[in-house]
Enzyme design. Structure first.
Site, PDB file in Angstrom:
ATOM      1  N   ARG A 106       0.589  -0.762  -0.017  1.00 11.91           N
ATOM      2  CA  ARG A 106       0.060  -0.031  -0.386  1.00 11.91           C
ATOM      3  C   ARG A 106       1.055   1.155  -0.011  1.00 11.91           C
ATOM      4  NH1 ARG A 106      -3.351  -2.860  -1.689  1.00 11.91           N
ATOM      5  NH2 ARG A 106      -5.605  -3.327  -0.793  1.00 11.91           N
ATOM      6  N   HIS A 155      -0.824   1.304  -9.891  1.00 11.47           N
ATOM      7  CA  HIS A 155      -1.734   0.330  -9.404  1.00 11.47           C
ATOM      8  C   HIS A 155      -2.039  -0.955 -10.705  1.00 11.47           C
ATOM      9  CE1 HIS A 155      -4.447   0.085  -5.436  1.00 11.47           C
ATOM     10  NE2 HIS A 155      -3.799  -1.204  -5.994  1.00 11.47           N
TER      11      HIS A 155
END
Length: 310
Positions: free
Chosen positions: A225, A273
């Site tokens: 993350r 991402h």
């Protein structure tokens, strides 16, 4: 009788895709959006970055299902509410994450990163090839994804270590656990892959304190993350030459702002991402199955540990 599910999702396009998929694959599910008639009576919520007032506005919710493998996007109010929470587990997502990690490892192992930099300078330079067994790869986090990645790299001949909260035993992988042993692993790492869940304990773990424990010339791959990375510390470590570079797929703010200096720091690779995601059909199938299980009072699939937050 239909199974009502409240879909609390901040991505309009994703919402449309999920509704269409539920209609096609699970006609027994009644998908309701916040504000629609009857939504205030729903007990099951399927979420992706839900509003932090979700439980205040919908007090009848008794079960939360994340629409992803990670659950940090649910927010503190949901994670601390004491409700059962489940996440998505997808074998295809494991393979996708392994492919991304392998690309990063090969990029460093075979000097493809340096060759790309040399091309921009019209520089012809060859590098001596190393055997996979001479490349020390360490994986932070040995959950479902981390274990799969570690095993896959070990099977290809890399020298693989892994670190987790609790001790694990894995064939052909040196396993470390607990804070005290982390520095031991870091000191023997050429490429560090972060696949930890984001929690108050792991937030900002990829910082100068950790980077300084890596050998000169080590490389960092973050597909955990964005909150794991102290961006200023990373830029400094790469710029001063302690780290060879880094490959980043996740960020605190997405899309990554055009003005963020990560874009222009030589040695840092940015991807949007894209490392891996759960298949849409897997998401709706698992949410529908768990919703039915919850309403029947049966055991849930892939529940998180509420104490750990993942």
């Amino acid at each position: 009788m239909k199974i009502p599910i409240l879909l609390a999702n901040n991505d309009a396009a994703f919402t449309e895709q999920l509704i269409a998929s539920f209609q096609q694959r699970h006609p027994d599910v009644d998908v309701l959006l916040p504000g629609q008639p009857g939504s205030d009576k729903v007990q099951v919520a399927a979420c992706w970055f839900p509003d932090d007032t979700l439980l205040t506005n919908y007090p009848n919710i008794k079960f939360i299902h994340a629409l992803s493998a990670g659950v940090d996007h649910l927010g503190e109010s949901l994670l601390s509410a004491g409700l059962p929470i489940c996440r998505i587990v997808d074998e295809r997502q494991k393979q996708g994450m392994f492919e991304y990690a392998l690309w990063g490892v090969l990029n460093v192992h075979r000097y493809f990163d340096l060759a790309a930099q040399n091309q921009r300078q019209n520089c012809w330079q060859r590098y001596k090839q190393k055997a996979a067994q001479d490349i020390r790869v360490s994986v932070l986090g040995l959950g479902a994804l981390g274990e799969y990645v570690a095993k896959g790299l070990a099977d290809l001949g890399y020298s693989v270590s892994g670190w987790s909260r609790s001790q694990k035993a894995m064939a052909n992988i040196t396993c470390y656990s607990g804070e005290a042993s982390l520095s031991d692993m870091l000191g023997q790492t050429d490429i560090l892959i972060n696949l930890l869940p984001l929690s108050p304990v792991t937030k900002g773990i990829l910082s100068r304190k950790l980077f300084d424990q890596l050998p000169q010339g080590a490389y960092v791959i973050n597909c955990g993350r964005g909150g794991h990375v102290n961006e200023a510390d990373l830029i400094q470590a790469v710029t001063r030459g302690h780290l060879r570079g880094a490959m980043l797929d996740v960020f605190d703010e997405e899309p990554l702002p055009e003005t963020n200096p990560l874009w222009t720091t030589q040695g840092i690779v940015i991807t949007p991402h894209m490392a891996s995601d759960a298949g849409e059909t897997v998401v709706v199938d698992q949410v529908a199955e768990n919703a039915a299980r919850f309403l029947r009072g049966d055991a849930l699939l892939n529940p998180i540990n509420l104490d750990h937050g993942y």
